[in-house]
Enzyme design. Sequence first.
Site, PDB file in Angstrom:
ATOM      1  N   HIS A  42      -9.371  33.360  29.459  1.00 32.09           N
ATOM      2  CA  HIS A  42      -8.907  31.987  29.690  1.00 32.09           C
ATOM      3  C   HIS A  42     -10.022  31.186  30.365  1.00 32.09           C
ATOM      4  CE1 HIS A  42      -5.683  29.007  30.230  1.00 32.09           C
ATOM      5  NE2 HIS A  42      -6.217  28.749  31.419  1.00 32.09           N
ATOM      6  N   ASP A  44     -10.944  27.523  32.009  1.00 33.08           N
ATOM      7  CA  ASP A  44     -10.378  26.281  32.551  1.00 33.08           C
ATOM      8  C   ASP A  44     -11.431  25.188  32.583  1.00 33.08           C
ATOM      9  OD1 ASP A  44      -7.578  26.805  33.210  1.00 33.08           O
ATOM     10  OD2 ASP A  44      -8.383  28.391  34.494  1.00 33.08           O
ATOM     11  N   ASP A 184       0.378  29.671  33.473  1.00 32.86           N
ATOM     12  CA  ASP A 184      -0.921  29.539  34.138  1.00 32.86           C
ATOM     13  C   ASP A 184      -0.716  28.944  35.523  1.00 32.86           C
ATOM     14  OD1 ASP A 184      -3.586  29.058  34.774  1.00 32.86           O
ATOM     15  OD2 ASP A 184      -3.921  27.596  33.177  1.00 32.86           O
ATOM     16  N   GLY A 185      -1.148  29.668  36.561  1.00 36.07           N
ATOM     17  CA  GLY A 185      -1.118  29.111  37.913  1.00 36.07           C
ATOM     18  C   GLY A 185      -0.386  29.994  38.897  1.00 36.07           C
TER      19      GLY A 185
END
Length: 229
Positions: A42, A44, A184-185
Amino acid sequence: MVVCLDKMSKRFLIAPSILSADFTRLGEQIAEVEAAGGEWIHIDVMDGHFVPNLTMGPFIVEACRRATKLPLNVHLMIEHPENLFEAFAKAGADHLIVHVETCPDVVSTLKMIKSLGCKAGVTLNPATPASRLEAALPLADIVLVLTVHPGYSGQDFIPEEVSKIAEIRRRLDEIGSPAWLEVDGGISIQTISQVREAGAEAFVAAKAVFGYPEGIAAGIQALKNKITD
Ligand code: ZN
């Protein structure tokens, strides 16, 4: 919470976010993720406008591409993402995920991504209601729910977002969508079970992998153990 295991999707995967990687050893760390059974990388991408932080662009995606064959799951937290689709696709991105808040016509934006040969993903901020995704759902290959306010790694998980995951899970099932529901997070061994139970299948983890005290492989294994418990 009572969990109906029959109804729960059996597939799942871990998508470590390189936002928490040691960039002096990025290639090695990605190789460690791959060897440990991480499934997606992933990435960002932040522009300093849509979110306050500024991170990485196609140049880093291209470096990741040389380091691994794993799918590169690129999360675009940027204004006018369409201006950079071609550059990211050329750099080797497999998935391009856009924020619905940045797309006046999200359906044509997703079509544009697919026309470049990438999987098309859509996401939304915690403050944005799930209903904003409605038009995008039939076309999306990936739907990403943010469980922190985007911008920085290491933030606290927002528990109120779990109901949004469940709501989107219901809508995807209703329309028979094969899209991956990704989250996500703030995902960690403390939070992964509740988002899994709500219907998420792909789990982004940054600190919980790259900052895990016993190392990357142990971090990925600890998350997977929680899912298969
Ligand atoms: Zn992300």
